[in-house]
Each structure stands twice: as C-alpha cells, then as structure tokens.
Design a protein around this motif. Structure first.
Motif, PDB file in Angstrom:
ATOM      1  N   PHE B  78      41.183  -4.609  53.111  1.00  0.00           N
ATOM      2  CA  PHE B  78      39.854  -4.064  52.885  1.00  0.00           C
ATOM      3  C   PHE B  78      39.116  -3.771  54.187  1.00  0.00           C
ATOM      4  CE2 PHE B  78      35.354  -4.361  51.787  1.00  0.00           C
ATOM      5  CZ  PHE B  78      35.322  -3.512  50.708  1.00  0.00           C
ATOM      6  N   GLY B  79      39.301  -4.661  55.183  1.00  0.00           N
ATOM      7  CA  GLY B  79      38.553  -4.573  56.438  1.00  0.00           C
ATOM      8  C   GLY B  79      38.746  -3.285  57.213  1.00  0.00           C
ATOM      9  N   VAL B  80      39.909  -2.640  57.043  1.00  0.00           N
ATOM     10  CA  VAL B  80      40.188  -1.433  57.831  1.00  0.00           C
ATOM     11  C   VAL B  80      39.131  -0.355  57.564  1.00  0.00           C
ATOM     12  CG1 VAL B  80      41.890   0.376  58.279  1.00  0.00           C
ATOM     13  CG2 VAL B  80      42.633  -1.956  57.857  1.00  0.00           C
ATOM     14  N   GLY B  81      38.669  -0.284  56.335  1.00  0.00           N
ATOM     15  CA  GLY B  81      37.658   0.716  55.977  1.00  0.00           C
ATOM     16  C   GLY B  81      36.331   0.498  56.688  1.00  0.00           C
ATOM     17  N   ASN B  82      36.122  -0.695  57.236  1.00  0.00           N
ATOM     18  CA  ASN B  82      34.851  -0.979  57.913  1.00  0.00           C
ATOM     19  C   ASN B  82      34.850  -0.592  59.387  1.00  0.00           C
ATOM     20  OD1 ASN B  82      33.776  -2.058  55.588  1.00  0.00           O
ATOM     21  ND2 ASN B  82      34.469  -4.121  56.064  1.00  0.00           N
ATOM     22  N   VAL B  83      36.012  -0.166  59.908  1.00  0.00           N
ATOM     23  CA  VAL B  83      36.097   0.122  61.340  1.00  0.00           C
ATOM     24  C   VAL B  83      35.034   1.126  61.808  1.00  0.00           C
ATOM     25  CG1 VAL B  83      37.563   1.164  63.121  1.00  0.00           C
ATOM     26  CG2 VAL B  83      38.476  -0.604  61.619  1.00  0.00           C
ATOM     27  N   PRO B  84      34.839   2.259  61.093  1.00  0.00           N
ATOM     28  CA  PRO B  84      33.811   3.198  61.556  1.00  0.00           C
ATOM     29  C   PRO B  84      32.448   2.529  61.734  1.00  0.00           C
ATOM     30  CG  PRO B  84      35.116   4.207  59.827  1.00  0.00           C
ATOM     31  CD  PRO B  84      35.554   2.763  59.909  1.00  0.00           C
ATOM     32  N   GLU B  85      32.119   1.605  60.827  1.00  0.00           N
ATOM     33  CA  GLU B  85      30.850   0.883  60.913  1.00  0.00           C
ATOM     34  C   GLU B  85      30.821  -0.009  62.164  1.00  0.00           C
ATOM     35  OE1 GLU B  85      30.031  -0.854  57.047  1.00  0.00           O
ATOM     36  OE2 GLU B  85      28.783  -2.326  58.083  1.00  0.00           O
ATOM     37  N   TYR B  86      31.953  -0.698  62.406  1.00  0.00           N
ATOM     38  CA  TYR B  86      32.037  -1.566  63.594  1.00  0.00           C
ATOM     39  C   TYR B  86      31.887  -0.737  64.872  1.00  0.00           C
ATOM     40  CZ  TYR B  86      34.032  -5.024  60.384  1.00  0.00           C
ATOM     41  OH  TYR B  86      34.247  -5.877  59.346  1.00  0.00           O
ATOM     42  N   VAL B  87      32.517   0.433  64.884  1.00  0.00           N
ATOM     43  CA  VAL B  87      32.439   1.299  66.065  1.00  0.00           C
ATOM     44  C   VAL B  87      30.989   1.715  66.285  1.00  0.00           C
ATOM     45  CG1 VAL B  87      33.065   3.573  66.983  1.00  0.00           C
ATOM     46  CG2 VAL B  87      34.802   2.149  65.886  1.00  0.00           C
ATOM     47  N   ARG B  88      30.318   2.058  65.187  1.00  0.00           N
ATOM     48  CA  ARG B  88      28.953   2.562  65.270  1.00  0.00           C
ATOM     49  C   ARG B  88      27.995   1.512  65.820  1.00  0.00           C
ATOM     50  NH1 ARG B  88      28.797   5.509  60.450  1.00  0.00           N
ATOM     51  NH2 ARG B  88      28.061   3.732  59.275  1.00  0.00           N
ATOM     52  N   ASP B  89      28.111   0.280  65.306  1.00  0.00           N
ATOM     53  CA  ASP B  89      27.136  -0.721  65.767  1.00  0.00           C
ATOM     54  C   ASP B  89      27.651  -1.570  66.942  1.00  0.00           C
ATOM     55  OD1 ASP B  89      28.788  -2.555  64.606  1.00  0.00           O
ATOM     56  OD2 ASP B  89      27.575  -2.801  62.798  1.00  0.00           O
ATOM     57  N   GLY B  90      28.803  -1.200  67.500  1.00  0.00           N
ATOM     58  CA  GLY B  90      29.270  -1.881  68.708  1.00  0.00           C
ATOM     59  C   GLY B  90      30.057  -3.160  68.458  1.00  0.00           C
ATOM     60  N   TRP B 168      36.637   8.668  68.018  1.00  0.00           N
ATOM     61  CA  TRP B 168      36.115   9.872  68.677  1.00  0.00           C
ATOM     62  C   TRP B 168      34.820  10.363  68.030  1.00  0.00           C
ATOM     63  CZ3 TRP B 168      41.546   9.526  68.200  1.00  0.00           C
ATOM     64  CH2 TRP B 168      42.246   9.537  69.415  1.00  0.00           C
ATOM     65  N   PHE B 169      34.809  10.394  66.691  1.00  0.00           N
ATOM     66  CA  PHE B 169      33.690  11.051  66.013  1.00  0.00           C
ATOM     67  C   PHE B 169      32.647  10.109  65.439  1.00  0.00           C
ATOM     68  CE2 PHE B 169      37.181  14.098  65.956  1.00  0.00           C
ATOM     69  CZ  PHE B 169      36.554  15.171  66.539  1.00  0.00           C
ATOM     70  N   VAL B 170      32.888   8.794  65.546  1.00  0.00           N
ATOM     71  CA  VAL B 170      31.949   7.767  65.095  1.00  0.00           C
ATOM     72  C   VAL B 170      31.608   7.869  63.607  1.00  0.00           C
ATOM     73  CG1 VAL B 170      29.809   6.533  65.559  1.00  0.00           C
ATOM     74  CG2 VAL B 170      31.018   7.665  67.421  1.00  0.00           C
ATOM     75  N   ARG B 258      42.191   5.264  74.383  1.00  0.00           N
ATOM     76  CA  ARG B 258      41.156   6.213  74.815  1.00  0.00           C
ATOM     77  C   ARG B 258      39.767   5.830  74.303  1.00  0.00           C
ATOM     78  NH1 ARG B 258      45.714   7.789  74.750  1.00  0.00           N
ATOM     79  NH2 ARG B 258      46.597   9.333  76.159  1.00  0.00           N
ATOM     80  N   TYR B 259      39.690   4.692  73.648  1.00  0.00           N
ATOM     81  CA  TYR B 259      38.415   4.268  73.059  1.00  0.00           C
ATOM     82  C   TYR B 259      37.387   3.980  74.150  1.00  0.00           C
ATOM     83  CZ  TYR B 259      35.039   1.319  70.621  1.00  0.00           C
ATOM     84  OH  TYR B 259      33.892   0.780  70.125  1.00  0.00           O
ATOM     85  N   LYS B 260      36.212   4.577  74.016  1.00  0.00           N
ATOM     86  CA  LYS B 260      35.189   4.387  75.038  1.00  0.00           C
ATOM     87  C   LYS B 260      33.990   3.625  74.516  1.00  0.00           C
ATOM     88  CE  LYS B 260      36.043   8.461  77.924  1.00  0.00           C
ATOM     89  NZ  LYS B 260      36.662   9.410  76.956  1.00  0.00           N
ATOM     90  N   GLY B 261      33.880   3.487  73.207  1.00  0.00           N
ATOM     91  CA  GLY B 261      32.696   2.845  72.648  1.00  0.00           C
ATOM     92  C   GLY B 261      31.557   3.837  72.570  1.00  0.00           C
ATOM     93  N   VAL B 262      30.498   3.457  71.867  1.00  0.00           N
ATOM     94  CA  VAL B 262      29.386   4.397  71.719  1.00  0.00           C
ATOM     95  C   VAL B 262      28.279   4.096  72.719  1.00  0.00           C
ATOM     96  CG1 VAL B 262      29.774   5.073  69.337  1.00  0.00           C
ATOM     97  CG2 VAL B 262      28.538   2.968  69.812  1.00  0.00           C
ATOM     98  N   GLY B 263      28.507   3.106  73.617  1.00  0.00           N
ATOM     99  CA  GLY B 263      27.520   2.818  74.642  1.00  0.00           C
ATOM    100  C   GLY B 263      26.421   1.907  74.170  1.00  0.00           C
ATOM    101  N   HIS B 264      26.744   0.616  74.025  1.00  0.00           N
ATOM    102  CA  HIS B 264      25.713  -0.341  73.636  1.00  0.00           C
ATOM    103  C   HIS B 264      25.287  -1.149  74.855  1.00  0.00           C
ATOM    104  CE1 HIS B 264      25.213  -0.105  69.289  1.00  0.00           C
ATOM    105  NE2 HIS B 264      26.418   0.383  69.298  1.00  0.00           N
TER     106      HIS B 264
END
Lengths: 271, 264
Positions: B78-90, B168-170, B258-264
């Motif tokens: 189930f957790g894999v689907g949450n990755v975009p959320e994790y990326v977004r909030d750092g 890449w696309f958050v 290549r992951y750079k993060g969204v800059g937190h």
C-alpha cells in the motif's frame, strides 16, 4: 452569538463567496486534466462494452444501442457536476476547528456553504463543454426535442439539489463523528450503482426496480436520464418530477434539522 | 529486514484495533466497493446473457482473480502509492538515509492496514471458483497462488513506475488516477471486446490482462484468446510480473540516482 443583532440580509457577500470558490477550483489544473482525461477513458470503455453486449444479444425493449450510448455519455457529463462534493469544506472546517470563526461572522453559515459549493460546481460545470466536444469524437449523442430537453433540465436541477442535500447531511455528520470519508465513499458507490449512473435502472430485475425508483439516488441520476432518452414519456413527467420534488423537500428539511442540532454542539479538537 | 517487516505488521494491526469504528467503516467500504462492481456485472448480464461468449459466472470468476491480486497488493504494498505525497512534503528525503533499501523502507511505513480486503477476496474467489464450475485439481491449486502473486507484482510494478515519475514531476495525481482506472475498469471485462490497440496495450505495455484475463481464459477453457495467443500464456503471469517488476525497479533506481528533492 444568538444575542448578536442580525444585520439585514444582503446577497453581495454570497456572490463573492461563489466567485472565490470558482477562482480556488481553477488553480488545480491537474485535477481539471484528470477529470477530462478520466471522462474520455470511461466513455471509450463504455462504448466498447455496450457495443459488445448489443452485438451478441437481443436489444432490450425501448433502449437500442444509440439510446444506451447517449444515456451513458449524458450520465458521465452529469457526473462531472453531480459527483462533486460541494460541501467538503464543511468537513474540513469541522475537522480543523476553523468553523468557529465562520460562526462569528455576520453571515448565515449554511448559506455561505451553499454559495461556496455553487461556485465550485459552476466551475466544474464549465468542464462539460470541453468534455462534450471530446465525447462527440467518441460517441454519437442523440438530441431530443425541445420539450424533452426542458423537462430534462428541470429534472436535472431537482436532482442537483437532492445531491446537494445528501452531501450536506453527510458532511454534517462530522459534527458528531469528525471522520466521514469511509461513509462518504460508501454513499458515492451506492449512488453510482443504485442511481443508475453506470447501468440504467430499467435493466435491473423488475421487482428491484420499484424499490430503486423510490430512492433518492434515482432522483439524482436516473430520472433526468430516463427523461432524456425518452424512457419516461411526457405522460409520466408529472409523477417523475413529483417524486424528485418530494425527496428534495424531505432532504432539505432533514438538512435543516441536522444542521440545527449539529451547530449547537460543536466540538473543536485541541487548539 | 524480516524483523523490521514483522514490526511493521505488529503496528498495523495495533493501529487498526485502536481505531475500531473507523476500521469497521473501511471494511464496510471494501464490501460496498467490490459488491457494487459485482452487482453491476450481474445486472448487465441479467439483461444481456453473453458478453463475447462470457456469461455472468465466467465474469464473476474473472473479477475474483483480479480482486484477489489487487487486495494482496493493497495489503502488502500500500505504501508505494504514498511516494508522491512523501516527495511533495519532503518526507522522502528522510527515507533516503535509512540503512535498508529505499523501496523497502517505503513499503514498511505502517498505516492502518489490516488484511480485511484480502480475506474478503479469498472468500469471494473460493465461491466463484465453485460457481463458475472451474475444475479444482492439484494443478489448479498449485497454479492459482502463482497467478495471484503474478498479478500482485504487475500492480506493484505499475505503482513503482508512477511513484518514480513523481521524482521529476512531483504532482502525479492525474496520472495515478488514470492508471488506476485503466486497471480497475478495463480488467473487469474480457479484453476481447476492446479494439486491437487497447488489447495490445493491456497485454504488452501495462500487462493488466495477465492479472486476470489470460489466467481466466485458461482455467475456464475458453476457446478464444484475444490476440491469438494460446490460453496457456495465462500461466505466465508470475513470469510477466517478475519481469515487469524488474524493469520497474531498474527505473526506480535510475530515478533515485537523479532525485533532487523539492527543496525543503
């Protein structure tokens, strides 16, 4: 709060609330693309499903292939408006406690949610235009006579307000439970099935049909749709619209009662 | 790794027990969700007895195979689907410095997961296997778990790919939603009803047809198989699943580098 002198009613603030809601919805571009993309996908899927079913079986009485494709396309277009939970901000505000500040404002709080929700829905209604254009590339949509269209429009408006009341009541349950997502999803799925959004209710076994036509779910989707495709003829308009109107009155009264009871016992979690 | 995984499940079950009413409501939703899909099939096939030669019994079994694979996926991954959320909030940056593999770290984040949907699916699959008149012999009992597992891996692979795109696309909500819909609604019917392009897509690009269509064709001894493939390809589900997951994991590692993060 009840002691405060009520200012005279003015419409302007509510128009502003509506405009604000439109602007807010327009900022979520991705959601717009999702709605339209998923709409196109579903209409394409439904076309293939109905074509396959009609190819191997006798067409049911009264609903030839072109009518069922029209039904599905119009149902999906209606869904763009009817599937929006225009009162979700009530839940959010109850959940994070910010509802308190709304009660301190010199406005009618339920009317505020109505204005906000209407703005949100108007924005989603504007998506009907690009979606319809897209749909016409995929299926042919029959256009009935002016009289039928007028009856459909009236029925759709009644259905919309029935849907509004259902959403309002659901969001109001957060006054007591604070958590409503599971219940809401259950109702959404039941509406899809029992309201005839996915499959016309006339395909259900006859014994079930009578019960289903009497439920408020049918008042949202099924009645306007069956009027559109001519399955409900002019001689039955009065009774069909009448049932919708009865549901609207019942649910509107229930909304008022629940709102009164709920707003008297606001619980705010923490600070 | 196993110890970590055990802890993950201990917390899941304890959380579910703590929020009991909420858990019961979500379990009720699982029943309504699958129930309404099955009821829709029943109503449609009540009016139209045959869909490309498949009747309601066949379709109920077709749905059962998909439902079980899907429920197993939701229970384990189930957790894999949450990755975009994790990326977004750092939150994702924190997972990167965990000592174990990052994908594993994502999977073992506890939620309110309880195998209620899986239990429901297994019961339903048992009933429809009998209802559809599938011959239950040693070969069937041996093959079905592998087919289910294959379906689970296919779904996991897709979700890993969508999660990687989020690097890449958050915001990938739109994409995620459409992929989910493709999977859930297009696997409900025998793929023979679709145009050739869609059939090829569901077989070779996003191989959802291997979650249920091809295995069902084999188990139900259907004469036709879309695209003219022999029915026995249905038993290849685990191979397809593993291969597809391999590709997805390679893409995940590529994205991670290549992951750079969204800059937190």
């Amino acid at each position: 709060m009840a002691l405060a002198v009520r200012p005279p009613f003015r419409l302007e603030p509510y128009l502003e609330f509506g405009k604000k809601a439109i602007a807010r919805e327009a900022t979520y571009r991705f959601d717009v693309f999702t709605s339209i993309g998923s709409f196109a996908l579903r209409i394409y899927l439904l076309r293939m499903v109905w074509v396959a079913l009609y190819a191997r079986n006798a067409a049911p009485h009264g609903l030839p292939l072109h009518a069922i494709l029209t039904y599905s396309a119009v149902a999906l277009l209606m869904g763009l408006v009817l599937d929006v939970d225009q009162v979700s901000s009530l839940y959010t505000k109850l959940h994070d406690g910010s509802i308190v500040s709304d009660f301190m404002r010199p406005i009618s709080v339920p009317l505020y949610f109505f204005a906000d929700g209407t703005g949100e829905v108007l924005f989603h209604a504007s998506l009907i235009v690009p979606s319809l254009v897209l749909a016409l590339f995929i299926v042919h949509i029959d256009v009935p006579s002016g009289g039928t269209l007028a009856a459909f429009a009236l029925s759709f408006v009644l259905g919309y307000f029935v849907g509004f009341c259902i959403n309002f009541i659901l969001n109001c349950t957060a006054f007591w439970t604070l958590e409503i997502h599971a219940v809401q999803l259950i109702v959404t799925w039941l509406t899809d099935l029992l309201g005839g959004e996915l499959v016309p209710l006339v395909f259900f076994p006859v014994a079930l049909q009578h019960a289903l036509f009497a439920l408020p779910f049918a008042a949202m989707f099924s009645t306007p749709l069956l009027i559109y495709v001519g399955e409900i003829g002019p001689d039955r308009y009065a009774s069909a619209l009448g049932i919708q109107a009865i549901w609207l009155v019942v649910l509107a009264l229930a909304s008022v009662v629940i709102w009164r009871a709920g707003s008297r016992r606001i619980v705010v979690q923490g600070g | 790794m196993l110890a970590v995984y055990g802890q993950h499940w201990r917390i899941n079950v304890l959380t579910a027990l703590e929020y009991r009413e909420n858990f019961l409501l979500w379990a009720a939703f699982a029943v309504v969700y699958h129930g309404s899909a099955i009821a829709t099939l029943w109503v449609v096939l009540h009016t139209f007895p045959s869909m490309n030669g498949w009747d309601f019994r066949d379709m109920a079994f077709l749905y059962g195979l998909w439902m079980t694979a899907h429920a197993l996926h939701d229970t384990l991954f189930f957790g894999v689907g949450n990755v975009p959320e994790y990326v977004r909030d750092g939150e994702f940056d924190r997972l990167l410095i965990r000592p174990l593999d990052t994908l594993f770290a994502v999977i073992v984040i506890p939620g309110q997961i309880f195998p209620d949907e899986l239990i429901l699916a297994l019961v339903y699959l048992g009933i429809t296997t009998w209802y559809a008149g599938v011959r239950v012999d040693a070969a069937f009992v041996f093959c079905v778990p592998f087919v289910i597992l294959g379906g689970t891996l296919i779904e996991l692979a897709i979700n890993v790919i969508v999660a990687t795109i989020a690097f890449w696309f958050v915001r990938v909500d739109a994409l995620r939603w459409i992929v989910l819909q493709l999977e859930q609604e297009f696997t409900r019917y025998p793929i023979g009803i679709y145009t050739r392009g869609v059939r090829l897509f569901l077989t070779f690009v996003f191989p959802f047809a291997f979650m249920n269509y091809f295995p069902a064709t084999y188990f139900l001894h259907k004469p036709e198989s879309a695209l003219g493939l022999p029915p026995a390809v249905g038993l290849l589900s685990p191979v397809i699943g593993l291969t597809f997951l391999g590709v997805a994991y390679a893409f995940w590692r590529f994205g991670l580098d290549r992951y750079k993060g969204v800059g937190h």
